[in-house]
Design an enzyme around this catalytic site. Structure first.
Site, mmCIF file in Angstrom:
data_model
loop_
_atom_site.group_PDB
_atom_site.id
_atom_site.type_symbol
_atom_site.label_atom_id
_atom_site.label_comp_id
_atom_site.label_asym_id
_atom_site.label_seq_id
_atom_site.Cartn_x
_atom_site.Cartn_y
_atom_site.Cartn_z
ATOM 1 N N HIS A 91 74.861 -18.089 92.152
ATOM 2 C CA HIS A 91 73.823 -17.054 92.189
ATOM 3 C C HIS A 91 73.230 -16.827 90.804
ATOM 4 C CE1 HIS A 91 75.029 -15.940 96.286
ATOM 5 N NE2 HIS A 91 73.926 -15.217 96.338
ATOM 6 N N ASP A 147 68.036 -11.269 96.666
ATOM 7 C CA ASP A 147 68.076 -12.452 95.814
ATOM 8 C C ASP A 147 66.674 -12.927 95.456
ATOM 9 O OD1 ASP A 147 70.826 -12.531 95.803
ATOM 10 O OD2 ASP A 147 70.990 -14.029 97.390
ATOM 11 N N ASP A 186 68.028 -14.767 100.978
ATOM 12 C CA ASP A 186 69.377 -14.515 100.482
ATOM 13 C C ASP A 186 70.136 -15.829 100.431
ATOM 14 O OD1 ASP A 186 70.998 -11.849 99.951
ATOM 15 O OD2 ASP A 186 72.411 -13.305 100.773
ATOM 16 N N TYR A 187 70.776 -16.091 99.287
ATOM 17 C CA TYR A 187 71.570 -17.302 99.118
ATOM 18 C C TYR A 187 73.017 -17.028 99.526
ATOM 19 C CZ TYR A 187 67.796 -18.006 95.642
ATOM 20 O OH TYR A 187 66.591 -18.093 94.994
#
Length: 309
Positions: free
Chosen positions: A84, A201, A214-215
């Site tokens: 991230h 994100d 969103d990762y």
């Protein structure tokens, strides 16, 4: 919504007003285990909380396994936080700029791997990050990649109010709106009153529609098939990513409503895009896209505004 959830929501309404507090998606889901989650003060804290919760759900057999794409990356919270942070740095630097300067990316990866004593990850992780820049996102309309994005914002922080919101009512609405029919852990029979805080994100605009991305670094299994669209539904529900998507979409919906003079939900809101990075291949694997209807988003908005369940 089902009758038990509505009955629980009505019971919450009859209780004395809930005290004012600040919460988050992580806070709501950690309460499934009757734990009080510390409020994330930064995007890094938010990712760390979620990554730790995800790591606790990963099977022990994941260690030494062979994930679909990211073979060398160990399962666990540390991997999630590291990936991230690299994607956040790439976004702030500029996805296109990073794609044009691979050596700078490798230097960044090498420094992070040195701190974690993961020298074996430098080259495979650099190669994978570069590959993701050119991997189709799977959005409707014209093909889109991270390197080709023109308008986006990384780690978008949001705050919005929740006025005496019974969590069973939120739970019931989310279950009906996203991944309907799938079993998942229930939210606590509690009332949320105060502010909801979070960090998305990535928010991007593509073909005139806005998406929240969103990762996820979750290890879902050793095969590419473990990241097929049909295989993602159960882990999405088990981790309550449906609830996270609902909260992030509401934040984006309210933001667009305030910023776009001609905002229309059905025209501008593209939905939530979840990228399960270990299996994301540009051919449908590792991607979950959901876009609730304008009526569903309006009902969610009204719940947070204090409307009766």
């Amino acid at each position: 919504a089902d009758a038990p959830a509505l009955a629980a929501a009505r019971a919450c309404r009859l209780r004395p007003p809930a005290p004012w507090r600040i919460s988050s998606y992580s806070g709501l889901t950690l309460r499934l285990d009757a734990e009080a989650a510390p409020l994330a003060e930064s995007a890094h804290d938010d990712v760390a909380q979620e990554a730790q919760a995800d790591a606790e759900r990963e099977p022990a057999s994941a260690v030494g396994g062979l994930p679909a794409l990211l073979n060398a990356l160990p399962p666990g919270a540390a991997s999630g936080v590291f990936v991230h942070s690299l994607l956040e740095w790439m976004a702030h630097t500029g996805f296109a700029a990073v794609a044009a300067n691979p050596s700078a990316l490798r230097d960044r990866v090498a420094r992070g791997c040195a701190l974690r004593q993961w020298p074996q990850l430098i080259d495979p992780l650099t190669e994978q990050l570069l590959a993701w820049l050119h991997t189709p996102l799977g959005l409707p309309g014209a093909p889109a990649t991270l390197a080709g994005l023109g308008a986006y914002q990384a780690e978008l922080e949001f705050w919005f109010a929740a006025q005496q919101l019974p969590l069973p009512a939120l739970d019931a609405h989310t279950r009906a709106m996203l991944l309907p029919g799938l079993p998942r852990p229930a939210l606590a029979a509690d009332t949320l009153n105060g502010m909801l805080k979070g960090f998305a994100d990535l928010v991007l605009c593509h073909d005139g529609r806005y998406y929240v991305v969103d990762y996820k670094t979750n290890w879902l299994g050793p095969l590419r098939a473990d990241y097929a669209p049909a295989a993602l539904a159960a882990p999405l529900a088990e981790s309550r990513y449906d609830l996270q998507a609902a909260i992030y979409l509401l934040a984006l919906h309210r933001h667009l409503r305030e910023r776009l003079p001609d905002y229309q939900c059905e025209r501008h809101l593209g939905g939530a895009l979840y990228l399960f990075l270990r299996g994301w291949d540009g051919h449908g694997h590792g991607v979950w896209h959901a876009c609730p209807s304008a009526a569903e988003m309006d009902a969610l908005d009204q719940l947070f505004a204090g409307a009766p369940a």
